[in-house]
Design a protein around this motif. Structure first.
Motif, PDB file in Angstrom:
ATOM      1  N   TYR A 227       0.850  -1.181   0.000  1.00  9.20           N
ATOM      2  CA  TYR A 227       0.000   0.000   0.000  1.00  9.20           C
ATOM      3  C   TYR A 227       0.899   1.248   0.000  1.00  9.20           C
ATOM      4  CZ  TYR A 227      -3.792  -3.122   1.501  1.00  9.20           C
ATOM      5  OH  TYR A 227      -4.721  -4.118   1.581  1.00  9.20           O
ATOM      6  N   SER A 228       0.433   2.313  -0.646  1.00  3.46           N
ATOM      7  CA  SER A 228       1.167   3.569  -0.661  1.00  3.46           C
ATOM      8  C   SER A 228       0.182   4.723  -0.621  1.00  3.46           C
ATOM      9  CB  SER A 228       2.044   3.697  -1.907  1.00  3.46           C
ATOM     10  OG  SER A 228       2.546   5.020  -2.040  1.00  3.46           O
ATOM     11  N   TYR A 229       0.240   5.490   0.442  1.00  2.11           N
ATOM     12  CA  TYR A 229      -0.637   6.658   0.566  1.00  2.11           C
ATOM     13  C   TYR A 229      -0.264   7.723  -0.465  1.00  2.11           C
ATOM     14  CZ  TYR A 229      -2.906  10.789   2.460  1.00  2.11           C
ATOM     15  OH  TYR A 229      -3.667  11.926   2.601  1.00  2.11           O
ATOM     16  N   ARG A 230       1.019   7.924  -0.671  1.00  2.00           N
ATOM     17  CA  ARG A 230       1.436   8.962  -1.625  1.00  2.00           C
ATOM     18  C   ARG A 230       1.001   8.611  -3.037  1.00  2.00           C
ATOM     19  NH1 ARG A 230       6.448  13.032  -1.654  1.00  2.00           N
ATOM     20  NH2 ARG A 230       5.566  13.265   0.430  1.00  2.00           N
ATOM     21  N   ARG A 231       1.021   7.342  -3.369  1.00  2.00           N
ATOM     22  CA  ARG A 231       0.631   6.914  -4.709  1.00  2.00           C
ATOM     23  C   ARG A 231      -0.879   6.927  -4.889  1.00  2.00           C
ATOM     24  NH1 ARG A 231       2.292   1.572  -4.708  1.00  2.00           N
ATOM     25  NH2 ARG A 231       0.204   1.049  -3.970  1.00  2.00           N
ATOM     26  N   ASP A 232      -1.638   6.425  -3.914  1.00  2.00           N
ATOM     27  CA  ASP A 232      -3.062   6.172  -4.090  1.00  2.00           C
ATOM     28  C   ASP A 232      -3.990   7.037  -3.234  1.00  2.00           C
ATOM     29  OD1 ASP A 232      -2.375   4.099  -5.856  1.00  2.00           O
ATOM     30  OD2 ASP A 232      -2.220   2.663  -4.203  1.00  2.00           O
ATOM     31  N   ARG A 233      -3.436   7.702  -2.206  1.00  3.53           N
ATOM     32  CA  ARG A 233      -4.227   8.491  -1.257  1.00  3.53           C
ATOM     33  C   ARG A 233      -5.205   7.619  -0.468  1.00  3.53           C
ATOM     34  NH1 ARG A 233      -1.336  12.727   0.180  1.00  3.53           N
ATOM     35  NH2 ARG A 233      -0.334  13.604  -1.671  1.00  3.53           N
ATOM     36  N   THR A 234      -6.273   7.158  -1.067  1.00  6.97           N
ATOM     37  CA  THR A 234      -7.183   6.250  -0.357  1.00  6.97           C
ATOM     38  C   THR A 234      -6.662   4.834  -0.522  1.00  6.97           C
ATOM     39  OG1 THR A 234      -9.064   7.702  -0.795  1.00  6.97           O
ATOM     40  CG2 THR A 234      -9.550   5.439  -0.150  1.00  6.97           C
ATOM     41  N   THR A 235      -6.208   4.240   0.586  1.00  6.25           N
ATOM     42  CA  THR A 235      -5.547   2.933   0.485  1.00  6.25           C
ATOM     43  C   THR A 235      -5.537   2.256   1.844  1.00  6.25           C
ATOM     44  OG1 THR A 235      -3.579   1.822  -0.404  1.00  6.25           O
ATOM     45  CG2 THR A 235      -3.203   3.769   0.965  1.00  6.25           C
ATOM     46  N   GLY A 236      -5.040   1.034   1.885  1.00  6.15           N
ATOM     47  CA  GLY A 236      -4.990   0.261   3.123  1.00  6.15           C
ATOM     48  C   GLY A 236      -3.676   0.441   3.864  1.00  6.15           C
ATOM     49  N   ARG A 237      -3.448  -0.441   4.828  1.00  5.87           N
ATOM     50  CA  ARG A 237      -2.231  -0.396   5.636  1.00  5.87           C
ATOM     51  C   ARG A 237      -1.647  -1.796   5.797  1.00  5.87           C
ATOM     52  NH1 ARG A 237      -3.339   4.082   4.618  1.00  5.87           N
ATOM     53  NH2 ARG A 237      -3.297   5.957   5.944  1.00  5.87           N
ATOM     54  N   MET A 238      -0.312  -1.886   5.721  1.00  4.12           N
ATOM     55  CA  MET A 238       0.393  -3.115   6.059  1.00  4.12           C
ATOM     56  C   MET A 238       0.731  -3.093   7.542  1.00  4.12           C
ATOM     57  SD  MET A 238       1.593  -1.947   2.830  1.00  4.12           S
ATOM     58  CE  MET A 238       3.199  -1.260   3.127  1.00  4.12           C
ATOM     59  N   ALA A 239       1.113  -4.250   8.053  1.00  2.00           N
ATOM     60  CA  ALA A 239       1.556  -4.349   9.440  1.00  2.00           C
ATOM     61  C   ALA A 239       2.949  -4.964   9.498  1.00  2.00           C
ATOM     62  CB  ALA A 239       0.584  -5.188  10.260  1.00  2.00           C
ATOM     63  N   SER A 240       3.775  -4.398  10.371  1.00  2.00           N
ATOM     64  CA  SER A 240       5.093  -4.953  10.693  1.00  2.00           C
ATOM     65  C   SER A 240       5.014  -5.390  12.153  1.00  2.00           C
ATOM     66  CB  SER A 240       6.190  -3.903  10.506  1.00  2.00           C
ATOM     67  OG  SER A 240       6.127  -3.329   9.220  1.00  2.00           O
ATOM     68  N   LEU A 241       5.214  -6.682  12.397  1.00  2.00           N
ATOM     69  CA  LEU A 241       4.993  -7.237  13.734  1.00  2.00           C
ATOM     70  C   LEU A 241       6.234  -7.927  14.261  1.00  2.00           C
ATOM     71  CD1 LEU A 241       2.300  -8.357  11.722  1.00  2.00           C
ATOM     72  CD2 LEU A 241       1.339  -8.105  14.002  1.00  2.00           C
ATOM     73  N   ILE A 242       6.426  -7.866  15.599  1.00  2.00           N
ATOM     74  CA  ILE A 242       7.543  -8.547  16.229  1.00  2.00           C
ATOM     75  C   ILE A 242       7.135  -8.969  17.626  1.00  2.00           C
ATOM     76  CG2 ILE A 242       8.634  -6.400  17.074  1.00  2.00           C
ATOM     77  CD1 ILE A 242      11.366  -7.765  16.358  1.00  2.00           C
ATOM     78  N   TRP A 243       7.604 -10.145  18.040  1.00  2.00           N
ATOM     79  CA  TRP A 243       7.283 -10.654  19.368  1.00  2.00           C
ATOM     80  C   TRP A 243       8.322 -11.685  19.798  1.00  2.00           C
ATOM     81  CZ3 TRP A 243       4.912 -12.037  14.850  1.00  2.00           C
ATOM     82  CH2 TRP A 243       4.837 -13.399  14.529  1.00  2.00           C
ATOM     83  N   LEU A 244       8.263 -12.060  21.061  1.00  2.00           N
ATOM     84  CA  LEU A 244       9.149 -13.076  21.622  1.00  2.00           C
ATOM     85  C   LEU A 244       8.362 -14.379  21.779  1.00  2.00           C
ATOM     86  CD1 LEU A 244      10.968 -10.937  24.326  1.00  2.00           C
ATOM     87  CD2 LEU A 244      12.004 -11.908  22.259  1.00  2.00           C
ATOM     88  N   GLN A 245       8.910 -15.436  21.249  1.00  2.00           N
ATOM     89  CA  GLN A 245       8.288 -16.745  21.379  1.00  2.00           C
ATOM     90  C   GLN A 245       8.551 -17.303  22.773  1.00  2.00           C
ATOM     91  OE1 GLN A 245       6.489 -17.662  18.868  1.00  2.00           O
ATOM     92  NE2 GLN A 245       5.869 -19.750  19.426  1.00  2.00           N
ATOM     93  N   ASP A 246       7.545 -17.939  23.363  1.00  2.00           N
ATOM     94  CA  ASP A 246       7.699 -18.523  24.686  1.00  2.00           C
ATOM     95  C   ASP A 246       8.650 -19.717  24.626  1.00  2.00           C
ATOM     96  OD1 ASP A 246       7.441 -19.161  27.295  1.00  2.00           O
ATOM     97  OD2 ASP A 246       5.275 -19.462  27.279  1.00  2.00           O
TER      98      ASP A 246
END
Length: 246
Positions: A227-246
């Motif tokens: 997704y790119s707001y600058r390119r499309d203006r109305t658009t979605g969002r990606m997620a970048s996620l991080i966590w610690l495994q038990d």
């Protein structure tokens, strides 16, 4: 990066108990212009579609992420603590059972972990937050020396697509004269092409984080994956996620 059903796995030498995931726009149930795996619930998409996409993502996670209300600031929250107000642009986790998540559509997501695999963090580094010190604040909240950390840079607007005004360049140079190397003359007078990845690397290096991986994933030029707001203006969002495994 290797692919999964929910996105891409960052390629970096993180400890085994550190898990990270970068979603793309592929898959999901959102319709145009949010097609398809939009995770942003604040961009005008059908709330049921966003909920379905988040539910599909949850299958790959050990806990519900701390979804932030991002405001281009420098506040950092603890993802392992219940939050009445999740307004912030970064989060950290000092143990398993907590997931840090950053949403973007051109701004730079930065994931961090330490060598021992005891703390992780994620930061939303648009130019305003980056200039104001969101990366420095995130490193400080991780409570370990910067030299023990490594970082991964996710998809962001590339250096050939990010044109800014002179006030942006001046703000970065006022903080660090070396920032001048991240700007080059733009298409018209008083405009500059900015390299936000280089600016982030400079800020990270200043607090001891010299091992930086990822980068080179331009959101604007790759409309199939990002997704790119600058390119499309109305658009979605990606997620970048991080966590610690038990």
């Amino acid at each position: 990066m290797s692919a999964t059903d929910h996105g891409l796995v960052p390629d970096w030498p993180a400890p085994a108990r550190v898990r990270a995931l970068q979603t793309t726009r592929r898959g999901g149930v959102s319709l145009a212009p949010y097609d398809g795996f939009n995770l942003g619930d604040h961009v005008g998409d059908d709330p049921q579609a966003v909920a379905a996409n988040r539910a599909a993502l949850a299958v790959a996670l050990p806990a519900t992420p701390l979804w932030l209300t991002q405001v281009h600031g420098t506040a950092v929250l603890d993802a392992g603590v219940p939050q009445r107000d999740a307004t912030a642009d970064a989060s950290v986790a000092h143990g398993p059972g907590a997931v840090c998540v950053i949403m973007t559509a051109d701004c730079l997501p930065v994931l961090l972990c330490n060598d021992k695999g005891t703390v992780v963090g994620g930061a939303h580094a648009g130019w305003r937050g980056l200039c104001a010190g969101v990366l420095e604040a995130t490193v400080a909240a991780m409570q370990v020396p910067g030299e023990t950390l490594m970082a991964w840079l996710g998809p962001t607007i590339g250096r050939d697509a990010f044109e800014v005004g002179a006030e942006v360049r001046d703000a970065f140079i006022a903080h660090d004269a070396n920032a001048v190397s991240a700007f080059r003359p733009g298409s018209i007078d008083s405009k500059y092409w900015a390299d936000i990845e280089l600016l982030a690397r400079q800020r990270l290096a200043a607090v001891g984080v010299s091992r930086v991986y990822g980068g080179g994933l331009c959101t604007v030029s790759d409309g199939e994956r990002w997704y790119s707001y600058r390119r499309d203006r109305t658009t979605g969002r990606m997620a970048s996620l991080i966590w610690l495994q038990d």
